[in-house]
Design a protein around this motif. Sequence first.
Motif, PDB file in Angstrom:
ATOM      1  N   PHE A  59      -4.392  14.751  21.710  1.00 51.20           N
ATOM      2  CA  PHE A  59      -4.835  13.623  22.547  1.00 51.20           C
ATOM      3  C   PHE A  59      -5.855  14.074  23.583  1.00 51.20           C
ATOM      4  O   PHE A  59      -6.889  13.423  23.793  1.00 51.20           O
ATOM      5  CB  PHE A  59      -3.619  12.986  23.222  1.00 51.20           C
ATOM      6  N   LEU A  60      -5.592  15.205  24.234  1.00 48.48           N
ATOM      7  CA  LEU A  60      -6.534  15.705  25.236  1.00 48.48           C
ATOM      8  C   LEU A  60      -7.871  16.085  24.595  1.00 48.48           C
ATOM      9  O   LEU A  60      -8.935  15.834  25.167  1.00 48.48           O
ATOM     10  CB  LEU A  60      -5.938  16.921  25.945  1.00 48.48           C
ATOM     11  N   SER A  61      -7.825  16.667  23.414  1.00 46.11           N
ATOM     12  CA  SER A  61      -9.053  17.085  22.751  1.00 46.11           C
ATOM     13  C   SER A  61      -9.944  15.898  22.409  1.00 46.11           C
ATOM     14  O   SER A  61     -11.165  15.949  22.612  1.00 46.11           O
ATOM     15  CB  SER A  61      -8.726  17.878  21.476  1.00 46.11           C
ATOM     16  N   PHE A  62      -9.342  14.825  21.897  1.00 42.50           N
ATOM     17  CA  PHE A  62     -10.155  13.684  21.499  1.00 42.50           C
ATOM     18  C   PHE A  62     -10.487  12.768  22.675  1.00 42.50           C
ATOM     19  O   PHE A  62     -11.482  12.054  22.637  1.00 42.50           O
ATOM     20  CB  PHE A  62      -9.440  12.888  20.401  1.00 42.50           C
ATOM     21  N   SER A  63      -9.645  12.770  23.705  1.00 37.90           N
ATOM     22  CA  SER A  63      -9.966  11.944  24.871  1.00 37.90           C
ATOM     23  C   SER A  63     -11.183  12.473  25.597  1.00 37.90           C
ATOM     24  O   SER A  63     -11.936  11.702  26.216  1.00 37.90           O
ATOM     25  CB  SER A  63      -8.772  11.890  25.827  1.00 37.90           C
ATOM     26  N   LEU A  64     -11.422  13.782  25.526  1.00 36.04           N
ATOM     27  CA  LEU A  64     -12.618  14.346  26.146  1.00 36.04           C
ATOM     28  C   LEU A  64     -13.888  13.896  25.434  1.00 36.04           C
ATOM     29  O   LEU A  64     -14.968  13.906  26.019  1.00 36.04           O
ATOM     30  CB  LEU A  64     -12.538  15.876  26.149  1.00 36.04           C
ATOM     31  N   ARG A  65     -13.754  13.487  24.176  1.00 34.37           N
ATOM     32  CA  ARG A  65     -14.900  13.008  23.403  1.00 34.37           C
ATOM     33  C   ARG A  65     -15.045  11.503  23.493  1.00 34.37           C
ATOM     34  O   ARG A  65     -15.868  10.906  22.800  1.00 34.37           O
ATOM     35  CB  ARG A  65     -14.770  13.441  21.948  1.00 34.37           C
ATOM     36  N   GLY A  66     -14.186  10.903  24.304  1.00 34.67           N
ATOM     37  CA  GLY A  66     -14.365   9.487  24.590  1.00 34.67           C
ATOM     38  C   GLY A  66     -13.703   8.516  23.652  1.00 34.67           C
ATOM     39  O   GLY A  66     -14.144   7.365  23.547  1.00 34.67           O
ATOM     40  N   GLY A  67     -12.658   8.896  22.951  1.00 28.64           N
ATOM     41  CA  GLY A  67     -12.006   7.922  22.082  1.00 28.64           C
ATOM     42  C   GLY A  67     -10.985   8.553  21.163  1.00 28.64           C
ATOM     43  O   GLY A  67     -10.648   9.732  21.263  1.00 28.64           O
ATOM     44  N   THR A  68     -10.479   7.744  20.235  1.00 28.84           N
ATOM     45  CA  THR A  68      -9.493   8.199  19.260  1.00 28.84           C
ATOM     46  C   THR A  68     -10.206   8.862  18.087  1.00 28.84           C
ATOM     47  O   THR A  68     -11.385   8.610  17.831  1.00 28.84           O
ATOM     48  CB  THR A  68      -8.656   7.014  18.753  1.00 28.84           C
ATOM     49  N   PRO A  69      -9.519   9.721  17.354  1.00 30.86           N
ATOM     50  CA  PRO A  69     -10.164  10.389  16.211  1.00 30.86           C
ATOM     51  C   PRO A  69     -10.420   9.414  15.076  1.00 30.86           C
ATOM     52  O   PRO A  69      -9.740   8.379  14.949  1.00 30.86           O
ATOM     53  CB  PRO A  69      -9.142  11.457  15.817  1.00 30.86           C
ATOM     54  N   PRO A  70     -11.394   9.701  14.224  1.00 32.56           N
ATOM     55  CA  PRO A  70     -11.586   8.879  13.016  1.00 32.56           C
ATOM     56  C   PRO A  70     -10.386   8.983  12.089  1.00 32.56           C
ATOM     57  O   PRO A  70      -9.585   9.928  12.180  1.00 32.56           O
ATOM     58  CB  PRO A  70     -12.857   9.468  12.389  1.00 32.56           C
ATOM     59  N   ALA A  71     -10.274   8.014  11.195  1.00 34.75           N
ATOM     60  CA  ALA A  71      -9.086   7.939  10.336  1.00 34.75           C
ATOM     61  C   ALA A  71      -8.844   9.206   9.515  1.00 34.75           C
ATOM     62  O   ALA A  71      -7.701   9.679   9.439  1.00 34.75           O
ATOM     63  CB  ALA A  71      -9.193   6.724   9.417  1.00 34.75           C
ATOM     64  N   PRO A  72      -9.867   9.827   8.884  1.00 32.35           N
ATOM     65  CA  PRO A  72      -9.580  11.065   8.122  1.00 32.35           C
ATOM     66  C   PRO A  72      -9.035  12.195   8.998  1.00 32.35           C
ATOM     67  O   PRO A  72      -8.101  12.903   8.603  1.00 32.35           O
ATOM     68  CB  PRO A  72     -10.947  11.424   7.521  1.00 32.35           C
ATOM     69  N   ALA A  73      -9.613  12.373  10.195  1.00 38.66           N
ATOM     70  CA  ALA A  73      -9.115  13.422  11.095  1.00 38.66           C
ATOM     71  C   ALA A  73      -7.717  13.080  11.605  1.00 38.66           C
ATOM     72  O   ALA A  73      -6.856  13.963  11.729  1.00 38.66           O
ATOM     73  CB  ALA A  73     -10.084  13.600  12.263  1.00 38.66           C
ATOM     74  N   TRP A  74      -7.480  11.818  11.913  1.00 42.87           N
ATOM     75  CA  TRP A  74      -6.151  11.360  12.350  1.00 42.87           C
ATOM     76  C   TRP A  74      -5.109  11.690  11.293  1.00 42.87           C
ATOM     77  O   TRP A  74      -4.028  12.205  11.590  1.00 42.87           O
ATOM     78  CB  TRP A  74      -6.221   9.858  12.606  1.00 42.87           C
ATOM     79  N   ASN A  75      -5.443  11.414  10.043  1.00 42.38           N
ATOM     80  CA  ASN A  75      -4.517  11.635   8.940  1.00 42.38           C
ATOM     81  C   ASN A  75      -4.262  13.125   8.719  1.00 42.38           C
ATOM     82  O   ASN A  75      -3.113  13.565   8.580  1.00 42.38           O
ATOM     83  CB  ASN A  75      -5.111  10.996   7.680  1.00 42.38           C
ATOM     84  N   ALA A  76      -5.329  13.924   8.694  1.00 43.75           N
ATOM     85  CA  ALA A  76      -5.178  15.355   8.427  1.00 43.75           C
ATOM     86  C   ALA A  76      -4.391  16.051   9.533  1.00 43.75           C
ATOM     87  O   ALA A  76      -3.513  16.879   9.254  1.00 43.75           O
ATOM     88  CB  ALA A  76      -6.554  15.995   8.267  1.00 43.75           C
ATOM     89  N   LEU A  77      -4.678  15.719  10.787  1.00 45.28           N
ATOM     90  CA  LEU A  77      -3.976  16.351  11.898  1.00 45.28           C
ATOM     91  C   LEU A  77      -2.485  16.023  11.875  1.00 45.28           C
ATOM     92  O   LEU A  77      -1.648  16.884  12.172  1.00 45.28           O
ATOM     93  CB  LEU A  77      -4.580  15.911  13.228  1.00 45.28           C
TER      94      LEU A  77
END
Length: 243
Positions: A59-77
């Motif tokens: 959450f901290l990693s993607f919040s620094l980029r200004g939003g939620t991860p894309p669906a493929p990255a969300w799924n893989a993580l």
Amino acid sequence: MPFRAGSVVSLRPETKPVPVPLLREITTLLAKDFRLEWRQKSALGGLLLYVGSTVFVCFLSFSLRGGTPPAPAWNALLWVILLFAAINAVAKGFMQESPGQRLYYYTLVRPQAIILAKMLYNALLLVAVALLGLFLYTVFLGNPIQDAPLFLANLLLGAVGFATTLTLVSGIAAKAGGNGATLMAVLGFPVMVPMLLLLIKVSKNALDGLDRSVSHQSLLTLLALNMLVGALSYVLFPYLWRG
């Protein structure tokens, strides 16, 4: 029959021990594992802390980029987190038992009861961890799932598949001796990769909201893999246990 001096005559008829049903042995061993887990709350707390902290770091990693991860990255993580959580949870199953304890169990119950009880316990544990991980994941990183029933069915099959496969690998690593955790990781990852690819594929279909018929073949393959690993463990584990 002549009676000799010094001989002892037993008036009690010989009685053969009544075999205990396999299901009763499994339930007894399962209750034992639950009691041990409840006494060692630090291991369960460490597992939950691992899942929660990993989700929070994502959450901290993607919040620094200004939003939620894309669906493929969300799924893989998500599946990477659940895979490592499964390895940490199942690794201690056979590792925490000394050779003396395993020999004691060998004199009391059948090896089939031991492996089936371990698989059932690890499956229940990993299903709970997977549901908790998914809940935290959707709270912190959003919920892009379009087909929730398909995603949950795939999640449950994945948790059971991780439990059955890693339990057998853990038993092999424990009997091999040495650094069992390292050996389990080396043996487990090549076996888990095909299953992991299928799980990611089906969950990606659920994220995209595709028709469920597209995922039927993959779901049947996952179910067949789980049943195959369970059957092989039932047949082969007694030979491993005697070794």
